[in-house]
Design an enzyme around this catalytic site. Structure first.
Site, PDB file in Angstrom:
ATOM      1  N   LYS A  54       0.849  -1.208   0.000  1.00  0.00           N
ATOM      2  CA  LYS A  54       0.000   0.000   0.000  1.00  0.00           C
ATOM      3  C   LYS A  54       0.878   1.249   0.000  1.00  0.00           C
ATOM      4  O   LYS A  54       0.634   2.193  -0.756  1.00  0.00           O
ATOM      5  CB  LYS A  54      -0.935  -0.008   1.227  1.00  0.00           C
ATOM      6  CG  LYS A  54      -2.064  -1.028   1.097  1.00  0.00           C
ATOM      7  CD  LYS A  54      -2.880  -1.200   2.373  1.00  0.00           C
ATOM      8  CE  LYS A  54      -3.860  -2.365   2.194  1.00  0.00           C
ATOM      9  NZ  LYS A  54      -4.656  -2.674   3.375  1.00  0.00           N
ATOM     10  N   GLN A  98      -4.595  -1.074   9.504  1.00  0.00           N
ATOM     11  CA  GLN A  98      -4.526  -2.434   8.962  1.00  0.00           C
ATOM     12  C   GLN A  98      -5.124  -3.437   9.940  1.00  0.00           C
ATOM     13  O   GLN A  98      -4.805  -3.436  11.128  1.00  0.00           O
ATOM     14  CB  GLN A  98      -3.060  -2.784   8.631  1.00  0.00           C
ATOM     15  CG  GLN A  98      -2.874  -4.111   7.921  1.00  0.00           C
ATOM     16  CD  GLN A  98      -3.464  -4.148   6.509  1.00  0.00           C
ATOM     17  OE1 GLN A  98      -3.635  -3.128   5.863  1.00  0.00           O
ATOM     18  NE2 GLN A  98      -3.790  -5.333   6.039  1.00  0.00           N
ATOM     19  N   ASP A 121     -11.160   2.916   3.594  1.00  0.00           N
ATOM     20  CA  ASP A 121     -11.533   1.490   3.540  1.00  0.00           C
ATOM     21  C   ASP A 121     -13.059   1.353   3.398  1.00  0.00           C
ATOM     22  O   ASP A 121     -13.554   0.292   3.026  1.00  0.00           O
ATOM     23  CB  ASP A 121     -11.146   0.795   4.852  1.00  0.00           C
ATOM     24  CG  ASP A 121      -9.821   0.061   4.782  1.00  0.00           C
ATOM     25  OD1 ASP A 121      -9.488  -0.468   3.712  1.00  0.00           O
ATOM     26  OD2 ASP A 121      -9.128   0.012   5.818  1.00  0.00           O
TER      27      ASP A 121
END
Ligand code: GUN
Length: 297
Positions: A54, A98, A121
């Protein structure tokens, strides 16, 4: 007839090029670039490799990227304070924590603490609700479902009026993609059925699908005879079924019997190289969108 292969790696590349061009334009016009912070707690090897990718991708498209690694024993209160700091940082447009988190931290509390307008997200309940309302309300779409829809659009599959069958009802793939395909709009307007472990006759539903989206996490669940000839098949499954002794790498298999299915389907995604590469590309798209929204005020 052999199906057309939907190449996720190529589509990912095209999307990242588009994002990069828009970032360059933003920099020229406003002297700003999108800012993404990735927060990694502890040292879970899979999480490290996801976050590394990422970060690398964010830098490649020209974002400002902060990699904020924290020890596994960080307290929940400290993590919430860190999120609050980034919620209030005008240079940061996207906050990614995460998952999974260590057991002593309440995942729900953490995800709910992220400002929904920086929740790239799209896991925050506000963004789940916005997705349900659809249209302009849906600021960010969750990355894997957004990647699936993009693959469907860019493969030239007609979605309007199409029978879509979604196998799986998870919060991160099955439920959101089903809702997205049923909405009004581009790459949508479909008639959607969700099937799952309690469905009585899985095969009969799958056989009706013009677009079959499988996210069950069961290797080879979908049999070739369940596929309607010419259908578009999107396989979200990534199942480790063994180890290649020569390379030491995991052998991955999807939820669809790919070798046989590709002789029946019209278009199909491979595993790996289908849906997988799309998720990070859509994360970049969400972060860009967030920065664009903030410039519009
Ligand atoms: N862990 C595995 N996949 C994801 C993801 O898409 N987002 C976050 N935040 N954590 C993950």
């Amino acid at each position: 007839m052999t199906a057309e292969i939907i190449n996720g790696n190529e589509i990912r590349k095209a999307i990242l090029e588009e994002v990069k061009a828009e970032v360059a334009q933003m920099k020229e016009k406003y002297g700003k670039v999108p800012g993404l912070v990735t927060i990694l707690i502890g040292a879970n090897p899979a999480s490290i490799s996801y976050v590394t990718l990422k970060v690398k991708t964010a830098l490649e498209v020209g974002f400002k990227e902060i990699q904020d690694d924290q020890p596994a024993d960080i307290s929940e209160a400290s993590l919430l304070a860190l999120i609050d700091k980034y919620n209030n940082d005008p240079e940061i447009n996207g906050i990614l924590v995460q998952l999974p988190l260590p057991k002593h931290i309440d995942e729900k509390k953490v995800l709910n603490a992220i400002n929904p307008d920086k929740d790239v997200d799209a896991f925050h309940p506000v963004n789940v609700g916005r997705l349900m309302i659809g249209g302009d309300e849906a600021k960010f779409l969750p990355c894997t479902p957004a990647g699936i829809q993009e693959l469907i659009i860019r493969s030239g599959t007609e979605t309007s009026g199409a029978e879509v069958v979604v196998v799986g009802r998870s919060n991160i793939v099955g439920k959101p993609i089903a809702m997205m395909m049923a909405q009004k709009g581009k790459g949508a307007n479909s008639t959607v059925t969700i099937v799952h472990t309690r469905t009585k006759d899985l095969a009969s539903h799958c056989k009706r699908a013009d677009i079959l989206i499988v996210a069950a996490g069961v290797p080879d669940l979908v049999k070739p005879e369940w596929i309607k000839p010419g259908a578009t098949v999107i396989d979200v499954g990534v199942n480790r079924v063994g180890m290649n002794e020569k390379t030491g790498k995991a052998i991955l298999k999807g939820d669809v019997d790919y070798d046989k299915a590709k002789e029946i389907a019209g278009k199909i995604t491979p595993v790996p190289g289908g849906v997988g590469p799309m998720t990070i590309a859509m994360l970049m798209k969400n972060t860009l969108k967030s920065a664009q929204y903030s410039l519009k005020g």
